[in-house]
Scaffold this motif. Structure first.
Motif, mmCIF file in Angstrom:
data_model
loop_
_atom_site.group_PDB
_atom_site.id
_atom_site.type_symbol
_atom_site.label_atom_id
_atom_site.label_comp_id
_atom_site.label_asym_id
_atom_site.label_seq_id
_atom_site.Cartn_x
_atom_site.Cartn_y
_atom_site.Cartn_z
ATOM 1 N N SER A 82 0.874 -1.170 0.000
ATOM 2 C CA SER A 82 0.000 0.000 0.000
ATOM 3 C C SER A 82 0.915 1.224 0.000
ATOM 4 C CB SER A 82 -0.924 -0.049 1.227
ATOM 5 O OG SER A 82 -1.941 0.936 1.156
ATOM 6 N N HIS A 83 0.444 2.346 0.523
ATOM 7 C CA HIS A 83 1.243 3.581 0.443
ATOM 8 C C HIS A 83 1.798 3.997 1.798
ATOM 9 C CE1 HIS A 83 -2.093 6.102 2.124
ATOM 10 N NE2 HIS A 83 -2.839 5.169 1.584
ATOM 11 N N LEU A 84 2.921 4.716 1.779
ATOM 12 C CA LEU A 84 3.538 5.201 3.027
ATOM 13 C C LEU A 84 3.276 6.680 3.269
ATOM 14 C CD1 LEU A 84 7.095 3.542 3.225
ATOM 15 C CD2 LEU A 84 5.176 3.208 4.790
ATOM 16 N N PHE A 93 -2.674 4.566 10.584
ATOM 17 C CA PHE A 93 -2.922 3.292 9.899
ATOM 18 C C PHE A 93 -3.103 3.410 8.386
ATOM 19 C CE2 PHE A 93 -4.218 2.954 14.275
ATOM 20 C CZ PHE A 93 -3.814 1.691 14.669
ATOM 21 N N ASP A 94 -3.627 4.543 7.939
ATOM 22 C CA ASP A 94 -3.989 4.711 6.525
ATOM 23 C C ASP A 94 -2.755 4.554 5.646
ATOM 24 O OD1 ASP A 94 -4.850 5.450 4.025
ATOM 25 O OD2 ASP A 94 -5.703 7.372 4.634
ATOM 26 N N GLY A 95 -2.701 3.474 4.893
ATOM 27 C CA GLY A 95 -1.578 3.221 4.005
ATOM 28 C C GLY A 95 -0.481 2.434 4.677
ATOM 29 N N ALA A 96 0.102 3.028 5.729
ATOM 30 C CA ALA A 96 1.264 2.417 6.383
ATOM 31 C C ALA A 96 0.973 0.991 6.853
ATOM 32 C CB ALA A 96 1.703 3.285 7.558
ATOM 33 N N GLU A 127 3.038 8.940 -3.170
ATOM 34 C CA GLU A 127 2.038 9.976 -3.456
ATOM 35 C C GLU A 127 0.671 9.383 -3.825
ATOM 36 O OE1 GLU A 127 -0.012 12.623 -3.319
ATOM 37 O OE2 GLU A 127 0.080 12.904 -5.500
ATOM 38 N N GLU A 128 0.120 8.609 -2.886
ATOM 39 C CA GLU A 128 -1.217 8.059 -3.093
ATOM 40 C C GLU A 128 -2.278 9.064 -2.688
ATOM 41 O OE1 GLU A 128 -4.964 5.958 -2.194
ATOM 42 O OE2 GLU A 128 -3.730 7.129 -0.833
ATOM 43 N N GLU A 129 -1.966 9.877 -1.664
ATOM 44 C CA GLU A 129 -3.004 10.668 -0.997
ATOM 45 C C GLU A 129 -3.450 11.915 -1.757
ATOM 46 O OE1 GLU A 129 -4.918 9.851 1.194
ATOM 47 O OE2 GLU A 129 -3.998 8.568 2.705
ATOM 48 N N GLY A 130 -2.691 12.312 -2.778
ATOM 49 C CA GLY A 130 -3.256 13.347 -3.636
ATOM 50 C C GLY A 130 -2.661 14.731 -3.517
ATOM 51 N N LEU A 191 -3.892 -4.546 1.689
ATOM 52 C CA LEU A 191 -4.702 -4.473 2.908
ATOM 53 C C LEU A 191 -4.762 -3.020 3.330
ATOM 54 C CD1 LEU A 191 -4.847 -6.697 6.020
ATOM 55 C CD2 LEU A 191 -4.297 -4.273 6.337
ATOM 56 N N HIS A 192 -5.957 -2.559 3.692
ATOM 57 C CA HIS A 192 -6.143 -1.148 4.026
ATOM 58 C C HIS A 192 -7.227 -1.048 5.093
ATOM 59 C CE1 HIS A 192 -6.643 3.196 3.397
ATOM 60 N NE2 HIS A 192 -5.533 3.161 2.684
ATOM 61 N N ILE A 193 -7.193 0.005 5.882
ATOM 62 C CA ILE A 193 -8.314 0.245 6.797
ATOM 63 C C ILE A 193 -9.552 0.635 5.978
ATOM 64 C CG2 ILE A 193 -6.951 0.826 8.821
ATOM 65 C CD1 ILE A 193 -7.449 3.822 8.096
ATOM 66 N N GLY A 360 -11.010 5.782 -2.877
ATOM 67 C CA GLY A 360 -10.076 5.324 -3.902
ATOM 68 C C GLY A 360 -8.847 4.676 -3.276
ATOM 69 N N HIS A 361 -8.266 3.694 -3.978
ATOM 70 C CA HIS A 361 -7.086 2.992 -3.467
ATOM 71 C C HIS A 361 -6.165 2.596 -4.615
ATOM 72 C CE1 HIS A 361 -8.524 2.760 0.608
ATOM 73 N NE2 HIS A 361 -9.693 2.320 0.180
ATOM 74 N N ASP A 362 -4.886 2.337 -4.277
ATOM 75 C CA ASP A 362 -3.935 1.867 -5.281
ATOM 76 C C ASP A 362 -4.449 0.624 -6.006
ATOM 77 O OD1 ASP A 362 -1.841 3.771 -5.068
ATOM 78 O OD2 ASP A 362 -1.118 2.826 -3.225
#
Ligand code: ZN
Length: 417
Positions: A82-84, A93-96, A127-130, A191-193, A360-362
């Motif tokens: 996922s994204h860092l 938790f979001d991404g990490a 740069e997932e979060e925009g 896996l994501h929240i 939205g997600h990767d």
């Protein structure tokens, strides 16, 4: 005889704590690892070293996506991660979490002496979060970035993507050559929240997303006449707010007639003019945000809301304009992976809910490259993008175990010690 690989919850938690030493604001408890900030780049250096220390073959691509490969050096891989990066003042938790879970899965397999037949690559996307539009990392992997986007992208402060990356020693143009060919990646798992309240409300520890909602944003202006709130009789007004409230009032009916359980319509941004206590509003500008997982339903909802605007304008003596500001089509995630994940959950005795993703997600980007799957774990009170973001470790362990089982299945891992 090798053991069955199991998630080491303590070790996973320590890894996530390690990530979250970067960008933490002690005043708010929020995390600030916005894409290509110093904290974002620092956590990437740190995480790359963790993977290297685990014996993975590591690689950082031109946009700072990280890869750690376990298993055969050549041939295709199963990618997981996922994204860092975070939003400003984001949660822990979001991404990490998804990045850490992917690495913990590999660690668990190594501990148990499992070697994959098809390599597993842990990925930490960029740069997932925009800050610059979002999902830049996964779009680079999937070959979706364009020279025009790379040239034109700016953040909210007007800083160009090229400049932000240049400050970190990265060359934006190299993103165009960083795509992974489809034959390289057999599948992607994230896996994501959940970032919503559904799993917690239902008391179910794990969600399996079958689709990601699309989004249409309609920019609407209603124009009437600003006038004195005391001297203008009610019948002689052209009140832009009255029009806006009629549009808002129409939402439940529009969904009842044209939508379903997965439909969402929100008017979350409004501006009134002149926006003064003693003046009848002469103008209302607002955005109608429409989401659904079905393209036809989403289009029908948009048409119905446009009609609601026309009706509201007519009733209230207003002129209007409607402009489609943006449209992102819904994405159906891979059906075979949804089945596989449900099957693995069943084997583990885990209750799992097949559900849409509202955010939205990767994984939705990666679906354009390869079959992609998305596992959700519950968000306490549905809160995300805030320091209060929380997921119970009991649920995290279950979601991580599901990821591990799926990776073992997909990579054809066998015990070798
Ligand atoms: Zn996220």
């Amino acid at each position: 005889m090798a053991n069955t690989p199991v998630i080491n919850s303590q070790r996973l938690r320590a890894l996530l704590d390690g990530v979250n030493t970067f960008g933490r604001n002690p005043q708010t408890g929020g995390f600030n690892r916005v894409g290509y900030s110093d904290a974002d780049m620092a956590v990437r250096n740190w995480f790359l070293e963790q993977m290297r220390a685990d014996g993975l073959t590591v690689h950082r691509d031109p946009v700072a996506n990280l890869f750690g490969r376990y298993g055969p050096a050549d041939g295709p891989c199963i990618m997981a991660g996922s994204h860092l990066d975070t939003v400003p003042e984001g949660g822990a938790f979001d991404g990490a979490l998804g990045v850490c879970v992917a690495l913990e899965c590999v660690r668990a397999m190594k501990d148990a002496g499992f070697t994959p037949t098809t390599a597993i690559e842990v990925v930490a996307t960029a740069e997932e979060e925009g800050r610059f539009g979002g999902m830049l990392g996964s779009q680079t992997i999937a070959g979706l970035v364009t020279g025009q986007w790379l040239d034109e992208a700016r953040d909210a402060d007007g800083i160009r993507l090229a400049a932000a990356m240049g400050d970190q020693g990265l060359n934006v143009r190299e993103a165009l050559d960083a795509a992974r060919p489809p034959r390289d990646v057999k599948a992607f798992l994230e896996l994501h929240i959940e970032q919503g309240p559904v799993l917690e409300q239902a008391g179910i520890p794990v969600g399996i997303a079958d689709s990601v909602a699309g989004v249409i944003n309609l920019a609407v202006s209603l124009v009437g006449r600003a006038n004195h709130s005391g001297t203008t009789p009610m019948a002689l007004r052209a009140d832009a707010f009255a029009g806006l409230s009629a549009v808002g009032h129409a939402v439940p009916d529009v969904i009842a007639q044209h939508g379903g359980e997965r439909s969402r319509i929100t008017i979350g941004k409004v501006a009134l003019q002149p926006n003064f206590i003693h003046t009848v509003p002469g103008r209302a500008d607002f955005i109608i945000n429409i989401r659904d997982t079905d393209p036809g339903t989403m289009a029908a909802l948009a048409l119905a809301m446009e009609q609601a605007v026309r009706d509201a304008a007519q009733v209230n003596g207003l002129s209007f304009s409607i402009e489609e500001q943006s449209r992102m089509e819904p994405v159906r995630l891979d059906g075979a992976l949804v089945s596989l994940l449900n099957g693995e959950a069943g084997q583990l005795g885990l209750k799992a809910l097949t559900m849409p993703s509202g955010a939205g997600h990767d994984a939705q980007t990666m679906q354009t490259l390869c079959p992609s799957g998305l596992i959700f774990v519950p968000s306490h009170n549905g809160v995300s993008h805030a320091p209060e973001e929380w997921t119970d470790w009991e649920a995290i362990e279950k979601g991580a175990q599901l990821m591990l089982s799926a990776l073992i299945r997909l990579s054809g891992s066998v015990a070798t010690k």
